[in-house]
Design a protein around this motif. Structure first.
Motif, short mmCIF file in Angstrom:
data_model
loop_
_atom_site.label_atom_id
_atom_site.label_comp_id
_atom_site.label_asym_id
_atom_site.label_seq_id
_atom_site.Cartn_x
_atom_site.Cartn_y
_atom_site.Cartn_z
N ARG A 288 0.87 -1.22 0.09
CA ARG A 288 0.05 -0.13 0.04
C ARG A 288 0.90 1.10 -0.06
O ARG A 288 1.49 1.64 1.03
N ARG A 289 1.01 1.86 -1.28
CA ARG A 289 1.83 3.13 -1.20
C ARG A 289 1.07 4.18 -0.92
O ARG A 289 -0.13 4.60 -1.05
N LEU A 290 1.72 5.11 -0.12
CA LEU A 290 1.20 6.35 0.39
C LEU A 290 1.77 7.70 -0.13
O LEU A 290 1.18 8.55 -0.78
N LEU A 291 3.12 7.89 -0.25
CA LEU A 291 3.73 9.13 -0.84
C LEU A 291 3.23 8.88 -2.28
O LEU A 291 3.82 7.94 -2.95
N PRO A 292 3.34 10.21 -3.00
CA PRO A 292 3.25 10.15 -4.41
C PRO A 292 4.56 9.93 -4.98
O PRO A 292 5.60 9.95 -4.27
N MET A 293 4.44 9.43 -6.34
CA MET A 293 5.68 9.08 -6.78
C MET A 293 6.85 9.77 -6.79
O MET A 293 8.08 9.46 -6.64
N HIS A 294 6.73 11.12 -7.28
CA HIS A 294 7.89 12.00 -7.25
C HIS A 294 8.41 12.32 -5.89
O HIS A 294 9.63 12.38 -5.79
N ILE A 295 7.59 12.26 -4.87
CA ILE A 295 8.13 12.56 -3.52
C ILE A 295 8.76 11.21 -3.00
O ILE A 295 9.92 11.34 -2.22
N ARG A 296 8.29 10.08 -3.44
CA ARG A 296 9.02 8.71 -2.88
C ARG A 296 10.39 8.64 -3.43
O ARG A 296 11.28 8.09 -2.49
N HIS A 297 10.69 8.89 -4.87
CA HIS A 297 12.21 9.05 -4.96
C HIS A 297 12.96 9.77 -4.44
O HIS A 297 14.17 9.21 -3.82
N SER A 298 12.61 10.99 -3.95
CA SER A 298 13.46 11.74 -3.42
C SER A 298 13.55 11.44 -1.85
O SER A 298 14.61 11.14 -1.30
N PHE A 299 12.54 10.74 -1.22
CA PHE A 299 12.76 10.16 0.24
C PHE A 299 13.52 9.24 0.27
O PHE A 299 14.31 9.01 1.27
#
Length: 380
Positions: A58-69
Motif C-alpha cells: 500500500r503506497r502512500l507517498l506520491p511517486m515523485h516524492i517517494r524517489h526523493s525520500f
C-alpha cells in the motif's frame, strides 16, 4: 526528569513517560496449548528514527516524492511538507492527506491506539533504523501534523519490535485498516506470492512497481494459492485478474491508485489498444466512467485505415467475456425501465428457461451469483 504536565502531541496518556524503564532481554513464555512465542518489546521512537518499507504493497507517498525520500535526498518532514503542497493541486492526493491529518489530530484527543510494528535494521549507509512493518499511515500522520502545524519538537510514537516481520502481517493490517484500491490489491497479491517464493526486493530497482511485476512471471508451486486465499479472501481467478493490472505502466498505476479506480474499469481499459490507455484513465477519473461505458465508447469509435494499421492487437473476445458483458448490460438496462416492464421481462425469461430445459441450471447459477454478491455487500 519528571514528565511535563503540558499536553503534548504524542498523546501517550495510555503509555506515560513515567513508566519508561530500560528494556530487558526478551524471554519466552508458555501460552495455553503449549505454544511458545517471543515477547515483543514496546518502545517510543521519533519518526526520524524510523523508515517506512519502500516495498509495502500500500503506497502512500506520491511517486515523485517517494524517489526523493527513499534516495535520502529529503527527510520525512521535508517529504510531508512537499506532500502538503502537492495536495493543493491534486484532488486525489488532497483526499488522502486529509484522512492522514485527521488520523494525526486524533492522537492528541485519544492517544495512539495501535502501535507501529517493525524491527531494527541497518540502512544502506550502515545506520541502525527502525524499519516499519505495519502502521505506515500512523507514521505519516504524525509527520504531516508536524509539517502542517510547524511544530518544533518531534512527536514520540509507540512502536512494537517484532522478531520476524512478514508480508502476510503487513497485508492483513492493510486490509483491516482501510479498503484497498484495485492497484493496492494487485500489489498485495504480488507481494504475498513473492514472499511465499522467497523473492526479496532489490533496493537498487529504479521503479518500485517492478518488484511486484515479478510475480506475473513466476511459476506457482502447488499449494501456493491455497495459502494466499485465506489472507486475501479472494478466489484464485480474481487474484489473477488483479495481477494483470500490473501490466499498466507505472504512471498509469499511480493515477489509478490515487483516484481508486475500480478493478473492472481497469480491466476494461487494459483490453483496449495500449495507445488509448492513458486517455481512458483520465476520462474515467474526470467522468467516473463505468466499465460498460468504456466498452460502449470503444465500440462507437470507428477506426480509420491509419489507426487500424497502428493499433495494438486486441485481446480476442471469448464466450465467457461476451456472457459476462451481456449480463452487465442486461442489469443496466433493467434498472432503467418501469416495474411493470421488469415483471413482464422476468416472467417471459422464466418461461423461456423452463421450456428450453435450462431452468434448473439457471437457478443454480443465479443462486451462486446471489451468494457471492451478498458476501461482498457484507464486507462493504
Amino acid at each position: 526528569m519528571a514528565p511535563s504536565k503540558k499536553k503534548r502531541f504524542n498523546a501517550f496518556e495510555d503509555f506515560p513517560a513515567a513508566e519508561e524503564k530500560p528494556m530487558s532481554t526478551p524471554t519466552s513464555i508458555q501460552e495455553s496449548g503449549k505454544v511458545e512465542r517471543e515477547i515483543e518489546r514496546i518502545e517510543r521512537l521519533k519518526p526520524s528514527e524510523m523508515m517506512p518499507d519502500r516495498f509495502q504493497p500500500r503506497r502512500l507517498l506520491p511517486m515523485h516524492i517517494r524517489h526523493s525520500f527513499y534516495s535520502g535526498e529529503i527527510d520525512c518532514y521535508q517529504a510531508a511538507a512537499e506532500w502538503l503542497k502537492y495536495a493543493q493541486h491534486d484532488s486525489g492526493v488532497k483526499a488522502e492527506v486529509e484522512r492522514l491529518l485527521s488520523l494525526g489530530s486524533s492522537f492528541d484527543e485519544h492517544g495512539q491506539i495501535k502501535a507501529i510494528t517493525g524491527s531494527w535494521e541497518n540502512d544502506p549507509d550502515g545506520n541502525f533504523v527502525f524499519l516499519i512493518e505495519t502502521g505506515e499511515r500512523r507514521f505519516w500522520a504524525a509527520c504531516l501534523q508536524v509539517s502542517a502545524n510547524h511544530l518544533k519538537e518531534e512527536p514520540l510514537l509507540r512502536v512494537e519490535v517484532v522478531e520476524k516481520p512478514t508480508r502476510q502481517r503487513q497485508v492483513l493490517e492493510n486490509r483491516h485498516a482501510e479498503t484497498p484500491s484495485a492497484v493496492e490489491q494487485a500489489c498485495e497479491v504480488a507481494a504475498l506470492i513473492l514472499a511465499e517464493l522467497g523473492i526479496t526486493p532489490d533496493e537498487n530497482l529504479p521503479d518500485d512497481y517492478d518488484f511486484f511485476r515479478q510475480a506475473r512471471a513466476q511459476r506457482m508451486p502447488a499449494g501456493l494459492w491455497d495459502r494466499i486465499i485465506p489472507i486475501m479472501q479472494l478466489t484464485r481467478p480474481r487474484m489473477v485478474q488483479l495481477l494483470n493490472i500490473l501490466q499498466f505502466p507505472s504512471n498509469i498505476l499511480e493515477m489509478a491508485d490515487r483516484f481508486r479506480l475500480p478493478e473492472r474499469v481497469l480491466r476494461e481499459i487494459l483490453s483496449q489498444p495500449q495507445r488509448n490507455w492513458e486517455v481512458l484513465i483520465h476520462q474515467s477519473i474526470q467522468n467516473s466512467l463505468t466499465s460498460e461505458e468504456i466498452a460502449e465508447q470503444a465500440l462507437n469509435e470507428k477506426p480509420t485505415p491509419e489507426t487500424k494499421k497502428d493499433s495494438s492487437p486486441r485481446t480476442p473476445s471469448t464466450p465467457e467475456k461476451n456472457a459476462s458483458r451481456s449480463l452487465r448490460k442486461f442489469t443496466k438496462v433493467f434498472r432503467s425501465i418501469g416495474h411493470l416492464e421488469q415483471s413482464e421481462i422476468l416472467d417471459s425469461l422464466a418461461d423461456d428457461l423452463f421450456v428450453s430445459g435450462q431452468a434448473e441450471n439457471a437457478a443454480e447459477i443465479l443462486s451462486e451469483l446471489l451468494t457471492l454478491i451478498q458476501a461482498r455487500l457484507k464486507r462493504r
